[in-house]
Design a protein around this motif. Sequence first.
Motif, short mmCIF file in Angstrom:
data_model
loop_
_atom_site.label_atom_id
_atom_site.label_comp_id
_atom_site.label_asym_id
_atom_site.label_seq_id
_atom_site.Cartn_x
_atom_site.Cartn_y
_atom_site.Cartn_z
N CYS A 195 0.85 -1.20 0.00
CA CYS A 195 0.00 0.00 0.00
C CYS A 195 0.88 1.24 0.00
O CYS A 195 0.43 2.32 0.36
CB CYS A 195 -0.93 0.00 1.21
SG CYS A 195 -0.09 -0.08 2.79
N SER A 196 2.14 1.07 -0.39
CA SER A 196 3.10 2.17 -0.25
C SER A 196 4.22 2.02 -1.28
O SER A 196 4.02 1.42 -2.33
CB SER A 196 3.67 2.16 1.17
OG SER A 196 4.45 0.98 1.36
N HIS A 197 5.38 2.57 -0.99
CA HIS A 197 6.58 2.41 -1.81
C HIS A 197 7.33 1.13 -1.48
O HIS A 197 8.28 0.77 -2.18
CB HIS A 197 7.56 3.56 -1.57
CG HIS A 197 7.28 4.77 -2.36
ND1 HIS A 197 8.22 5.39 -3.13
CD2 HIS A 197 6.15 5.47 -2.52
CE1 HIS A 197 7.68 6.44 -3.71
NE2 HIS A 197 6.43 6.52 -3.34
N LYS A 198 6.96 0.49 -0.38
CA LYS A 198 7.68 -0.72 0.02
C LYS A 198 7.36 -1.85 -0.96
O LYS A 198 6.26 -1.90 -1.50
CB LYS A 198 7.26 -1.12 1.44
CG LYS A 198 7.73 -0.18 2.53
CD LYS A 198 6.89 -0.24 3.77
CE LYS A 198 6.87 -1.61 4.41
NZ LYS A 198 5.97 -1.61 5.61
N ASP A 273 12.39 0.38 -4.01
CA ASP A 273 11.21 1.24 -3.88
C ASP A 273 10.22 0.90 -4.98
O ASP A 273 10.58 0.87 -6.16
CB ASP A 273 11.61 2.72 -4.03
CG ASP A 273 12.37 3.23 -2.83
OD1 ASP A 273 12.27 2.63 -1.76
OD2 ASP A 273 13.07 4.25 -2.98
N TYR A 274 9.01 0.65 -4.59
CA TYR A 274 7.96 0.33 -5.56
C TYR A 274 7.30 1.62 -6.07
O TYR A 274 7.03 2.53 -5.28
CB TYR A 274 6.90 -0.56 -4.90
CG TYR A 274 5.68 -0.75 -5.76
CD1 TYR A 274 5.73 -1.58 -6.88
CD2 TYR A 274 4.49 -0.09 -5.47
CE1 TYR A 274 4.61 -1.74 -7.69
CE2 TYR A 274 3.37 -0.26 -6.27
CZ TYR A 274 3.44 -1.07 -7.39
OH TYR A 274 2.33 -1.23 -8.18
N TYR A 275 7.06 1.67 -7.37
CA TYR A 275 6.21 2.71 -7.97
C TYR A 275 5.15 2.02 -8.81
O TYR A 275 5.43 0.97 -9.41
CB TYR A 275 7.04 3.66 -8.85
CG TYR A 275 7.82 4.67 -8.04
CD1 TYR A 275 7.23 5.86 -7.62
CD2 TYR A 275 9.15 4.44 -7.71
CE1 TYR A 275 7.95 6.79 -6.87
CE2 TYR A 275 9.87 5.36 -6.96
CZ TYR A 275 9.26 6.54 -6.54
OH TYR A 275 9.96 7.46 -5.80
N PRO A 276 3.97 2.60 -8.87
CA PRO A 276 2.88 1.90 -9.55
C PRO A 276 3.05 1.76 -11.06
O PRO A 276 2.27 1.05 -11.69
CB PRO A 276 1.64 2.75 -9.20
CG PRO A 276 2.16 4.03 -8.68
CD PRO A 276 3.53 3.79 -8.15
N ASP A 277 4.08 2.39 -11.64
CA ASP A 277 4.31 2.19 -13.07
C ASP A 277 5.33 1.07 -13.34
O ASP A 277 5.75 0.89 -14.48
CB ASP A 277 4.75 3.49 -13.75
CG ASP A 277 6.04 4.06 -13.18
OD1 ASP A 277 6.42 3.70 -12.04
OD2 ASP A 277 6.68 4.88 -13.86
N MET A 278 5.70 0.33 -12.31
CA MET A 278 6.63 -0.79 -12.50
C MET A 278 5.88 -2.03 -12.96
O MET A 278 4.76 -2.28 -12.51
CB MET A 278 7.32 -1.14 -11.18
CG MET A 278 8.39 -0.15 -10.76
SD MET A 278 9.06 -0.63 -9.12
CE MET A 278 9.59 -2.33 -9.45
N PRO A 279 6.51 -2.87 -13.80
CA PRO A 279 5.88 -4.14 -14.15
C PRO A 279 5.84 -5.05 -12.91
O PRO A 279 6.67 -4.94 -12.01
CB PRO A 279 6.85 -4.74 -15.19
CG PRO A 279 7.78 -3.65 -15.59
CD PRO A 279 7.80 -2.65 -14.47
N MET A 280 4.84 -5.95 -12.88
CA MET A 280 4.79 -6.94 -11.80
C MET A 280 5.81 -8.04 -12.11
O MET A 280 5.96 -8.45 -13.27
CB MET A 280 3.39 -7.57 -11.74
CG MET A 280 3.23 -8.54 -10.58
SD MET A 280 1.74 -9.58 -10.75
CE MET A 280 0.46 -8.33 -10.81
#
Lengths: 308, 308, 308, 308
Positions: A195-198, A273-280
């Motif tokens: 739910c975050s950058h983690k 760091d996770y960003y929502p534009d990263m591939p799964m």
Amino acid sequence: MAMTGVLRPAHCELRVLDLDETLSFYLNILGLTEVARDAAGRVYLKTSNETDQHSLVLRKADRPGMDNYAFKVIDEVTLERLESDLRAYGVATEWIPEGEMLNTGRRVRFESPTGHIFDLFASKAPAPDLRSYTNPTLFDHEGVGINPVRLDHWQIHGTDLDGSVKLFSEVLGFSTVEKIVTNDGKTDLACWMTCSHKPHDVAFVRDERPNTLHHLAYLIGSWEQLLRAADLMSARRVKIDAGPMRHGITQGTTIYAFDPSGNRIETFCGGYDYYPDMPMTVWTENEMGAAVFYHTRELNERFLTVVT
Amino acid sequence: MAMTGVLRPAHCELRVLDLDETLSFYLNILGLTEVARDAAGRVYLKTSNETDQHSLVLRKADRPGMDNYAFKVIDEVTLERLESDLRAYGVATEWIPEGEMLNTGRRVRFESPTGHIFDLFASKAPAPDLRSYTNPTLFDHEGVGINPVRLDHWQIHGTDLDGSVKLFSEVLGFSTVEKIVTNDGKTDLACWMTCSHKPHDVAFVRDERPNTLHHLAYLIGSWEQLLRAADLMSARRVKIDAGPMRHGITQGTTIYAFDPSGNRIETFCGGYDYYPDMPMTVWTENEMGAAVFYHTRELNERFLTVVT
Amino acid sequence: MAMTGVLRPAHCELRVLDLDETLSFYLNILGLTEVARDAAGRVYLKTSNETDQHSLVLRKADRPGMDNYAFKVIDEVTLERLESDLRAYGVATEWIPEGEMLNTGRRVRFESPTGHIFDLFASKAPAPDLRSYTNPTLFDHEGVGINPVRLDHWQIHGTDLDGSVKLFSEVLGFSTVEKIVTNDGKTDLACWMTCSHKPHDVAFVRDERPNTLHHLAYLIGSWEQLLRAADLMSARRVKIDAGPMRHGITQGTTIYAFDPSGNRIETFCGGYDYYPDMPMTVWTENEMGAAVFYHTRELNERFLTVVT
Amino acid sequence: MAMTGVLRPAHCELRVLDLDETLSFYLNILGLTEVARDAAGRVYLKTSNETDQHSLVLRKADRPGMDNYAFKVIDEVTLERLESDLRAYGVATEWIPEGEMLNTGRRVRFESPTGHIFDLFASKAPAPDLRSYTNPTLFDHEGVGINPVRLDHWQIHGTDLDGSVKLFSEVLGFSTVEKIVTNDGKTDLACWMTCSHKPHDVAFVRDERPNTLHHLAYLIGSWEQLLRAADLMSARRVKIDAGPMRHGITQGTTIYAFDPSGNRIETFCGGYDYYPDMPMTVWTENEMGAAVFYHTRELNERFLTVVT
């Protein structure tokens, strides 16, 4: 904009067999601080760095495991909206009143399809040892024990993996960052959700044993502090399950160990760091070894089977 | 829920005096990769880890400094909304068409009260060297030079600090995480602002020289990699301004150095995770030394005066 | 005063099954440099940091293992004295003439009671890539692969442990720094011996298989570089035997892995400085797990059984 | 063979102005332990890791600086031989009787040509907190303050540099590992000398102020522990002179700071292992910046001028 909704894993209530012995582990080896005890005999703990009152509550019980898992949300309005959204989605909710947990606001409680009890809340008393935020003196804490940064995440097991992932995605706004699937790609075996950058705030794993805990994780500041953690755990005869090592999933580094009640605890460091534009990222079952124990690329049997 | 709106600093266009010499610094010492050149002679660069096409564009010019600063937003709908919000706030906007920058979507351009040119955009081609996201092979990159993780943030100076902070707060959803104020507490001298979990994505500093750059920062993976960066910069005779050291603000670690065109570049590591329920940290001017150079608690003159 | 006599493990001749494949491991993953090949087809390798010509010689053979182990001594006079002392002690010696090994002086060869072939020598050509020692530019090497500091030590197995330890103590001036003994304290099972400040330059282990190699070890600069080594080995599908972890004995940190010919190689970091006024550390057999794998306090079966 | 003669810097007697305040620095910030006080009011201190009784003795005085510098030698026979060698060389010696320093054997005292008082001794009581050497429990110490490994070396200044270097080379068996010379190469300005594998056990610097101390150094375990040391010193308002940084000479990493009496103390980490077959490294005066402050390649004025 920026962060909204659910902020982070905020606390959890852990069942322990011998309160004194297990408390001693959390105080003297993991290095948490006891903040309070309540009328029910529960012990409230926090790291030296956490700004809210507590992140771990120990309850004496006749079997180990976790009673419930709580996320903090950004404000009371969001809390009410999420409660309403949960009901609209078909999930039963319960309001736990303010003060049932010491200095903690009202909580929305619900059960996930994997059988776990989750709480959402928006307010908790600040840590009693909060440092000044004006011209602060930083890094003056010498640390006791492993001295982690904060509660980081949980890995929890249950049968209806798909149901929990769908609920957390569609109602609570979590993203699936990585997952393990069967070799044919048709079935999800485990999902790392944030739910975050983690790279994850919670991981769900498909398992015939509903409402079980694989591990709770505290964040460690560096790979060198992980070495110190492993050294200290060996010196104090804590049973290390695996590590120090790297994960493929999350790319974090880790040690798994057991508290005196048999609950598995992870000291976890880093990850991207996770960003929502990263591939799964998707791992297939035959590469599960590398996905979890990146260095040896082989899991140990205990890691695969023991839950509480 | 989770992250929305503005995601992160995504790229910037830097003016350099001698393109070959400065490019060599960014390729062989900082360790970026050249991805493309365009018809205008601009050179596009990225770190080995970044998933979008580029994070730095070099343009030959007769003076150093930064042409513009770009943030990526989560999608085109958000981009349109932010453009509309900017206009509603009274800020003039300009649409830069898709393709003006190679493989990069349309951009909304505006000038901040501190005189800087900012771009917002939602789409850019993926990195040509993107690794697989199915059963990935991780950490196989040996690295060239300092080999940072990603573009991290900028510190930029201008007269109307209050105006830029207000604009970024009210329209773009940034939070002020830390600030330095005059000793009487009445005037902000510098503000560290975030649109994410990072302790800052941009820092604004009050300065009589509008539209100036104090430094651009790339993220480094660890304190030990900072040592290696300092060693390599000394070996290659890069002028180090200050560091390795700790910041009070952000609690990150750092080295400041100059590229061959005189632009200051920071290699920055770490810092805490920001959450919107954290108190803001305030430093007074008389503690500015500790705020910025935490170890010696004294700033050097060059750091206080040189901008491009 | 200061150091005299035997200086350090200086090189060894390793048997490999497929020369190209195993050479590729030593060049591209361990990160040694090929310095020369001789008429017999042997390949000479060194680390980027070693000041003599080579520390490892690969020879194609039909079984893995080590042909011989060489220590450098301080000068030719000492070499002659040690040869004479060996003979006086009752050990047969052989002079290998200068040049049998490229650019390497004459060697005194003898067989230890554990069945291993040892060489002593006093002169070898300097490394062809030796840096300047006047106003040197330091740390300009970016490194390939794991990039160790130097050849560090060997662990070797054989039946007459007591005989080898006595010979190395009484004739070559080594000290036993740590040892593992049977639980009744009557029999030595393994001895860690040094001719320097290192916690060991060679370890002898009691084993029914004479003249066998448990591992050769290269020194790594830090615990973080060990992590990078493990990451790189996993990425390149090198079989890791155990680690990263801490040793009880030597207190160093370590990873064990296998080269493509099945020889075990250790990347070893740290360990304390030995001084001759320190007490000897003794471990009993029932604590052998903690002695070697300090974190888990349990050895794996492969580590206990595989030698070449 | 192996190590003989002079082993290492073993203790020194430091003059301090305010005993309580300076003792508090050594106990609570550097993290030494008070072992004993003697009838003269001197306070004996050691690190948690040192195996002999003490490595630092504080004496209240009206000016800072060092009374004397002691090396441990391997045995009483060697001590007698060195005393005789010193006299034969023309140096006056004095026997300080056993017990003048608590639990410490007789010492041979002499004055070096640079005006410093040196002691040699062979026996001292073991540390009262010595851990077991049978199946030891390692790394169970949480550490107080910076918690260094051991006393490491001294840098001391005086006029007759050549005389001290000659004495330490010819009588005490030290080697010169690195030196700084005038640009014409005719005059030595500073010599780094070792009696072991360390890149220096003592450094002599040419200076018009005889019998002065530039710094005493304690060894730190890692670059990350140096960061923690710098953080802690800033938090406790210790005046940091320079660092964290790398040295060109020794290649170690370092922080210089001042104790409350104005004595400069170095927390020093690493450096290469010296072997007597290595070439000597020579730095010319115009490269002195890089030689000492490798990263910035510029010395600060205070570092060049302040001695006690």
